[in-house]
Scaffold this active site. Structure first.
Site, PDB file in Angstrom:
ATOM      1  N   THR A 175      48.933 -53.022   7.206  1.00  0.00           N
ATOM      2  CA  THR A 175      48.559 -51.691   7.713  1.00  0.00           C
ATOM      3  C   THR A 175      47.067 -51.653   8.036  1.00  0.00           C
ATOM      4  OG1 THR A 175      50.329 -50.644   6.460  1.00  0.00           O
ATOM      5  CG2 THR A 175      48.505 -49.226   7.114  1.00  0.00           C
ATOM      6  N   GLU A 187      48.252 -45.706  -2.371  1.00  0.00           N
ATOM      7  CA  GLU A 187      48.094 -46.193  -0.992  1.00  0.00           C
ATOM      8  C   GLU A 187      46.670 -46.707  -0.748  1.00  0.00           C
ATOM      9  OE1 GLU A 187      50.890 -46.882   0.067  1.00  0.00           O
ATOM     10  OE2 GLU A 187      51.303 -45.615   1.799  1.00  0.00           O
TER      11      GLU A 187
END
Ligand code: HSE
Length: 306
Positions: free
Chosen positions: A181, A128
């Site tokens: 994001t 991530e």
């Protein structure tokens, strides 16, 4: 075991009130990946279908997770990885998390289950960081553990599996616009008023309690987000109209899936979830924006061999 083919689920992070602290996995949407042991000790991404992602292992989420795990385990083999993406990066459905978690799960199987789910989540979080710059656990933990998860603490990492009522069904609309994001995190407030915080943590408690007790009314009352939704919904065309139509169609609650643009709703039973799907469709059909709709039960297993 020299080879494994896996399914790694799409995930809905935050679940309205649980920003960075809650997530759940979808049963019928996710990526497929094939991992083959090689003698070279290198990690090679030999195929990517369904998305335009880097092939260099050090820039690819799956490549980074695999390299880190092989190094940590002092493995005497390398890997050839094939990635088949069934949903797009930037969808808010945990695309990078599916790659990261699927890799963590698969490499662990090839290492004879050396690591625990908690350790796999930590490896997947490194993926991530490659994808969005932040070591967020909500999507990856959901994709590894399956069902609903609570990230009770980040340092040290503490993941709690929350029971999933079997009648709970998710409806998701993915408008085909990309929200990174990283960008959606830039609009988040760095501080929130105490009154807002009280409402938010009270709803997390309500949601967890509702999931434990299969109390669908309580689940619905708790699907409230006064922190991320007010600042992020402006990035998602027709968010309020989708929310209103979903609730009218019988959804327990509706919110932004992860950092968007996907919008999720939770319903009691497949029939209502399909009505919610029709309601979402009606809002978007003349919008000029392409969209995809999904109805899925909640995955109780997370990433798995197929
Ligand atoms: N909790 C994250 C966010 C989702 O809303 O920014 C991506 O993991």
């Amino acid at each position: 075991m020299n080879e494994i083919t896996i399914f790694s689920p799409a995930t809905v992070a935050n679940v309205s009130c649980g920003f960075d602290a809650m997530g759940f996995a979808l049963e019928s949407l996710g990526d497929e990946m094939i991992f083959k042991k090689t003698e070279s000790k290198e990690v090679v991404i030999s195929k990517i279908e369904g998305a335009n992602l880097p092939f260099e292992a050090c820039n690819n989420v799956a490549g980074v997770v695999a390299q880190n795990m092989l190094k940590d385990a002092n493995a005497d083999f390398g890997l050839d990885i094939q990635i088949f993406k069934n949903f797009k990066p930037g969808s808010g459905l945990g695309s990078s998390a599916a790659s990261a978690s699927g890799t963590a799960y698969a490499v662990n199987e090839l290492l004879s289950k050396k690591y625990s789910n908690l350790e796999l989540t930590k490896f997947a979080m490194q993926g991530e960081v490659t994808a969005c710059g932040s070591a967020i656990a909500d999507n990856v933990a959901a994709a590894i553990y399956g069902g609903f998860v609570l990230i009770r603490n980040y340092e040290p990492l503490d993941i709690v599996s929350i029971p999933t009522p079997s009648e709970l069904v998710a409806t998701v609309i993915h408008p085909q616009i990309e929200i990174k994001t990283e960008d959606a995190r830039k609009v988040m407030p760095s501080e929130i008023p105490l009154k807002t915080a009280i409402g938010q943590w009270a709803n997390v408690g309500g949601l967890i309690s509702g999931l434990h007790a299969s109390d669908f009314d309580l689940i619905g009352r708790s699907l409230v987000d006064n922190v991320a939704e007010p600042v992020r919904k402006g990035l998602i065309p027709h968010f309020d109209a989708v929310k209103e139509a979903s609730i009218k169609a019988g959804a327990l609650g509706t919110g932004i899936s992860g950092s968007g643009p996907s919008i999720f709703a939770l319903s009691e039973g497949i029939e209502t979830a399909n009505k919610v799907k029709e309601a979402m469709h009606a809002v978007y059909k003349d919008s000029g924006i392409d969209f995809t709709l999904y109805v899925s039960r909640i995955s109780t297993t997370g990433a798995r061999a197929i």
